[in-house]
Scaffold this motif. Structure first.
Motif, mmCIF file in Angstrom:
data_model
loop_
_atom_site.group_PDB
_atom_site.id
_atom_site.type_symbol
_atom_site.label_atom_id
_atom_site.label_comp_id
_atom_site.label_asym_id
_atom_site.label_seq_id
_atom_site.Cartn_x
_atom_site.Cartn_y
_atom_site.Cartn_z
ATOM 1 N N TYR A 1 12.600 3.942 2.564
ATOM 2 C CA TYR A 1 13.266 3.204 3.644
ATOM 3 C C TYR A 1 14.397 2.335 3.107
ATOM 4 O O TYR A 1 15.481 2.260 3.710
ATOM 5 C CB TYR A 1 12.246 2.336 4.379
ATOM 6 N N VAL B 1 0.837 -1.207 0.000
ATOM 7 C CA VAL B 1 0.000 0.000 0.000
ATOM 8 C C VAL B 1 0.868 1.252 0.000
ATOM 9 O O VAL B 1 0.673 2.176 -0.792
ATOM 10 C CB VAL B 1 -0.940 -0.026 1.220
ATOM 11 N N ASN B 2 1.857 1.322 0.876
ATOM 12 C CA ASN B 2 2.765 2.468 0.960
ATOM 13 C C ASN B 2 4.085 2.117 0.262
ATOM 14 O O ASN B 2 5.143 2.041 0.892
ATOM 15 C CB ASN B 2 3.009 2.859 2.417
ATOM 16 N N SER B 3 4.008 1.892 -1.031
ATOM 17 C CA SER B 3 5.195 1.482 -1.772
ATOM 18 C C SER B 3 6.250 2.590 -1.829
ATOM 19 O O SER B 3 7.456 2.324 -1.801
ATOM 20 C CB SER B 3 4.816 1.047 -3.174
ATOM 21 N N ASP B 4 5.803 3.860 -1.888
ATOM 22 C CA ASP B 4 6.764 4.964 -1.923
ATOM 23 C C ASP B 4 7.573 5.020 -0.630
ATOM 24 O O ASP B 4 8.794 5.239 -0.650
ATOM 25 C CB ASP B 4 6.035 6.288 -2.134
ATOM 26 N N LEU B 5 6.877 4.824 0.484
ATOM 27 C CA LEU B 5 7.576 4.847 1.769
ATOM 28 C C LEU B 5 8.562 3.684 1.877
ATOM 29 O O LEU B 5 9.661 3.835 2.433
ATOM 30 C CB LEU B 5 6.554 4.790 2.908
ATOM 31 N N LYS C 1 12.232 12.605 -1.912
ATOM 32 C CA LYS C 1 11.839 12.102 -0.596
ATOM 33 C C LYS C 1 12.977 11.339 0.076
ATOM 34 O O LYS C 1 13.186 11.458 1.287
ATOM 35 C CB LYS C 1 10.614 11.197 -0.730
ATOM 36 N N TYR D 1 11.676 1.357 -7.033
ATOM 37 C CA TYR D 1 10.505 2.139 -7.440
ATOM 38 C C TYR D 1 10.056 1.769 -8.853
ATOM 39 O O TYR D 1 8.855 1.659 -9.140
ATOM 40 C CB TYR D 1 10.847 3.618 -7.350
#
Length: 487
Positions: free
Chosen positions: A295, A287-291, A363, A349
């Motif tokens: 990381y 769901v939070n692939s960008d985060l 980011k 990504y």
């Protein structure tokens, strides 16, 4: 030399009228809060000195309260001579067969004593220092190098005849007899409007330790007792967890394999069960692939920094004699490893079938360092408000921001550009277009319970290790009549 007590200050000039020059701190020393100032103690190589007067003060109520507060907080005075830190030798009990001398960095400002019949504690200040400078003489030349710097602090209430002047001679120590009557004279107690005279001795001892090995003594562990119980406890926890996971995996896989073999014998059509049901959803983007990408990139950058620092340390580039060298090296390596962090971020990504690589790269370069910088800025503002010498000046803060935005962030974009031009990482299996519905799980497999149970064993291992460390520190504190503070 380094000395940061507020009661005796250097005049700013050396013998002969030459001005003193303060040592310039590097970036690592400034971030650690180390400040180097000249002290009023003067040494001449291989020239002993007895009972030299440093200064005489008459503390008022505020100064006395500050002295007592520093003793309560167990502050220490730290000095350096020829880049060697000052140490206090501590001899182990003679009952131990392996009795040897250990060293404690810095000496305590003073200590408290209490006698029967007293209503409150007495505060004694260490106002007399006996320095021992060890040197190694080169057999081929007449030159000698300093290989050790030790001190023994005493609390002595100095006495003198007549009125105080610059030529006053103390009766509590005799330079001609080379003796300090520290055990006979009463100690120096901190009282309002009662004078305190600070003195010091300097003696030189020849040592067999060579100059190249002078740091070996400082690098020895103060506690050579191996925590066998903690080691065995941690080992048993690791074996228990590994065995439990392996047992669960084996039982599950064995059951699935049995079902596969049974279906092949009974039917021509093979139905997917067990682990085969997950192959189409394992590599689905979270769901939070960008985060996750941020990381992973920050983790690669951090791992590269640690690996490079360990390599440089093994090669001998990070010497303990270079104060602040480790902190400076870690900071510079973190900045330089930003290119690998950006590369790892964009490669992952792109594997998620996304194309806005500039945003995710920005980011990566800003998120984690930004959180650390905000926390550092708030803590620095708090200690700056308390007028602490450990506060980082704004010029250094500007240098950190410069390294961050002018070097680290561009390197992150360079690595991200290179990583995004590479082909996307191909998954070993295809991903189903429609996510598989997760069936209702038992209560003991839910996140809250799993987190609590999974954290008990690591917490137990860490708690036991910290318990033994704190116990060892308490034993040392009892022996030394205090713990560790810093001035």
């Amino acid at each position: 030399m380094l000395l940061l007590p507020p009661w005796c200050r250097s005049t700013g000039f050396l013998q002969g009228g030459y001005p003193e020059v303060d040592s310039a701190e590097n970036l690592g020393e400034v971030l650690r809060g180390d400040r180097i100032e000249n002290s009023p103690y003067e040494f001449k190589m291989r020239v002993p000195r007895m009972c030299n007067i440093v200064c005489r003060i008459i503390p008022n109520e505020r100064t006395s309260r500050e002295f007592k507060q520093k003793i309560d907080d167990e502050y220490q005075v730290n000095m350096i001579l020829d880049n060697l830190p000052l140490v206090v030798p501590i001899t182990k009990s003679e009952q131990e067969q392996d009795s040897h001398v250990q060293y404690h960095h810095g000496y305590f400002v003073g200590h408290k004593v209490w006698y029967a019949g007293m209503k409150e504690d007495r505060y004694l200040i260490n106002n007399h220092l006996t320095f021992t400078v060890k040197f190694h003489k080169d057999p081929e030349f007449e030159y000698a190098r300093i290989v050790g710097f030790e001190v023994k602090p005493f609390s002595v209430k100095h006495q003198y005849d007549g009125e105080w002047s610059d030529d006053t001679r103390l009766t509590t120590c005799d330079p001609h007899a080379k003796k300090l009557v520290a055990g006979v004279d009463p100690p120096q107690e901190i009282e309002d409007k009662k004078e305190i005279i600070f003195t010091y001795d300097v003696e030189f001892q020849e040592s067999d330790v060579k100059w190249a090995s002078r740091w070996d003594t400082y690098l020895l562990m103060p506690d050579d007792q191996i925590h066998w119980f903690s080691i065995v406890n941690s080992l048993m926890i690791v074996l228990f967890l590994s065995g439990m996971v392996a047992m669960i995996m084996l039982r599950t896989l064995y059951r699935d394999i049995s079902n596969y073999n049974k279906q092949e014998e009974e039917s021509k059509f093979e139905q997917e069960t067990g682990w085969k049901l997950l192959h189409g959803d394992v590599f689905r983007p979270p769901v939070n692939s960008d985060l996750l990408c941020v990381y992973v990139g920050s983790g690669v950058q951090f791992s590269g920094m640690i690996l490079a620092a360990m390599i440089f340390a093994l090669l001998g580039f990070l010497s303990p004699s270079n104060r602040g060298g480790l902190m400076t090296a870690l900071l510079l390596l973190w900045v330089l490893m930003a290119v690998f962090g950006g590369y790892a971020t964009t490669r992952l990504y792109k594997s998620f079938k996304k194309s806005n690589w500039k945003t995710i790269t920005l980011k990566t370069g800003v998120m984690f360092p930004g959180v650390i910088f905000v926390m550092f800025f708030i803590l620095n503002a708090l200690i700056w408000g308390e007028k602490s010498s450990g506060a980082v000046p704004f010029s250094t803060m500007f240098a950190l921001v410069f390294l961050w935005f002018c070097i680290s962030v561009p390197l992150v974009f360079a690595g991200g550009y290179i990583g995004f031009r590479k082909p996307a990482i191909e998954n070993p299996v295809k991903t189903n277009k429609i996510p598989r519905q997760i069936p209702e799980q038992p209560w003991y497999t839910r996140s809250t319970f799993s987190i609590l149970i999974g954290g008990v064993l690591p917490f137990g291992a860490v708690f036991i290790e910290l318990f033994f460390i704190l116990t060892s520190i308490c034993c040392v504190v009892k022996i030394m009549n205090g713990g560790g503070g810093r001035i």
